[in-house]
Design a protein around this motif. Structure first.
Motif, mmCIF file in Angstrom:
data_model
loop_
_atom_site.group_PDB
_atom_site.id
_atom_site.type_symbol
_atom_site.label_atom_id
_atom_site.label_comp_id
_atom_site.label_asym_id
_atom_site.label_seq_id
_atom_site.Cartn_x
_atom_site.Cartn_y
_atom_site.Cartn_z
ATOM 1 N N VAL A 81 -2.301 2.189 14.904
ATOM 2 C CA VAL A 81 -0.863 2.318 14.228
ATOM 3 C C VAL A 81 -0.342 1.905 15.618
ATOM 4 N N ARG A 82 -0.932 2.458 16.992
ATOM 5 C CA ARG A 82 -0.536 2.539 18.271
ATOM 6 C C ARG A 82 -0.664 1.280 18.601
ATOM 7 N N SER A 84 -0.004 -1.920 16.064
ATOM 8 C CA SER A 84 1.221 -2.226 14.979
ATOM 9 C C SER A 84 2.295 -1.343 15.685
ATOM 10 N N ASN A 85 2.839 -0.797 16.248
ATOM 11 C CA ASN A 85 4.524 -0.319 16.678
ATOM 12 C C ASN A 85 4.152 -0.492 18.284
ATOM 13 N N LEU A 88 5.586 -3.988 16.937
ATOM 14 C CA LEU A 88 6.742 -3.717 16.426
ATOM 15 C C LEU A 88 7.806 -4.053 17.739
ATOM 16 N N GLY A 89 7.946 -2.576 17.803
ATOM 17 C CA GLY A 89 8.662 -2.622 19.218
ATOM 18 C C GLY A 89 8.866 -3.662 20.174
ATOM 19 N N SER A 98 10.011 -0.208 24.554
ATOM 20 C CA SER A 98 10.905 0.161 23.445
ATOM 21 C C SER A 98 10.042 2.235 24.155
ATOM 22 N N ASN A 100 9.182 5.670 22.013
ATOM 23 C CA ASN A 100 8.758 6.190 20.681
ATOM 24 C C ASN A 100 9.175 7.786 21.626
ATOM 25 N N ASN A 129 12.805 5.060 19.885
ATOM 26 C CA ASN A 129 12.817 5.496 18.870
ATOM 27 C C ASN A 129 12.017 6.334 18.044
ATOM 28 N N THR A 131 11.457 9.958 16.522
ATOM 29 C CA THR A 131 9.688 10.759 15.655
ATOM 30 C C THR A 131 10.549 12.852 15.261
ATOM 31 N N ALA A 143 1.175 8.147 18.110
ATOM 32 C CA ALA A 143 1.935 6.887 18.720
ATOM 33 C C ALA A 143 3.138 7.593 20.048
#
Length: 306
Positions: A81-82, A84-85, A88-89, A98, A100, A129, A131, A143
């Protein structure tokens, strides 16, 4: 710390394992990854040989994670997940990076979000981002680069930086004031008290600050600040709310202070920025920390005005 590739399995094996662990099926994982079932089975076997232990218990036509496999799956899923993020970032903002950030819902919407244009103006290359998190969590399993924390200055595995304090006031609708004619602290018990689950002792501490000993404080319990505030606006009862987060309602008259003649009470907890040690030197976080300290400067003495 230098990365030891000796302990880094190929990404194809890790992806096959993560999908199989999540779906509890080699066949379903194969369909998701657009592979054959035998290919996924071979990848799992190859990973098990690397690790020297079985990750799945195979029973006839079904598979299930072993105890070791369950622990490994949780770590691998968080790592993927980290990755992937991070990818994406980077794709959305390749020049600046970015951040998070985990936020408390009302603090994020009422205080932070209106000020973010100032940050983006000063740091146009950085993306934030957001959350929502209502309580502490393990940074190693999420993440998330940093979080807004309200409470005592303690978060295992994280560094904390003080941002601001707050004052709280009993607030309700004008109709509730007209109906009950509050004159002193104990008069508030004539109306239902609205409690926040995240601040279970707030009312008791407030009455104690007014030299008023109260044994029974029945009322409604809310897990969200916004819901409690809305219930107070609707005339359900009296809520103990941070004054700087309800300025809009106080100015519009939707909420009034139940006892405006009393001094405001400072909360025992404070707002902090928290981050894991591993992100201390992360450039987007350093930029955000510096800006946030300036933005919160007017609150550090407990002031309620922006």
């Amino acid at each position: 710390m230098q990365l030891s590739r000796r302990f880094l399995p190929p990404m194809s094996l890790l992806c096959a394992f993560e999908a199989s662990a999540r779906l509890q099926s080699f066949t379903a994982a194969a369909s998701e990854l657009h592979l054959t079932q035998s290919a996924v089975s071979r990848q799992i076997r190859a990973l098990e040989e690397r690790l020297g232990t079985a990750l799945f218990v195979r029973e006839r036509q079904t598979v299930r994670l072993s105890a070791a496999g369950q622990a490994y799956a949780q770590e691998i899923r968080a790592a993927l997940v980290r990755i992937s993020n991070a990818t994406l970032g980077f794709r959305t903002n390749p020049q600046g990076g970015s951040l998070n950030l985990a936020i408390l819902p009302t603090f994020g919407t009422r205080w932070l979000a209106p000020r973010l244009p100032q940050f983006f103006s000063a740091h146009p290359g950085i993306t934030i981002n957001l959350t929502t998190r209502l309580s502490q969590f393990d940074f190693q399993l999420e993440a998330v680069d940093a979080a807004i924390h309200f409470g005592l200055p303690h978060w295992p595995g994280a560094e904390l930086e003080f941002l601001m304090s707050e004052t709280v006031v009993p607030a309700c609708s004008p109709d509730v004031v007209d109906r009950h004619r509050f004159a002193q602290p104990q008069d508030l018990l004539r109306a239902p008290l609205l409690h926040l689950a995240s601040r279970p002792d707030a009312w008791r501490r407030w009455f104690g600050s007014q030299a008023c000993q109260v044994s029974d404080m029945q009322g409604m319990l809310f897990d969200q600040f916004a819901t409690a505030a809305q219930a107070a606006i609707a005339g359900v009862g009296v809520a103990l709310l941070p004054k700087f987060l309800i300025q809009r309602e106080l100015q519009s008259g939707d909420l009034v202070q139940a006892l405006p003649q009393l001094p405001e009470v400072e909360s025992a907890e404070r707002y902090y920025l928290a981050w894991p040690n591993s992100r201390s030197s992360y450039p987007p976080l350093l930029a955000f920390r510096g800006w946030l300290q300036e933005a919160s400067q007017g609150f550090k003495d407990g002031a309620s005005k922006p």
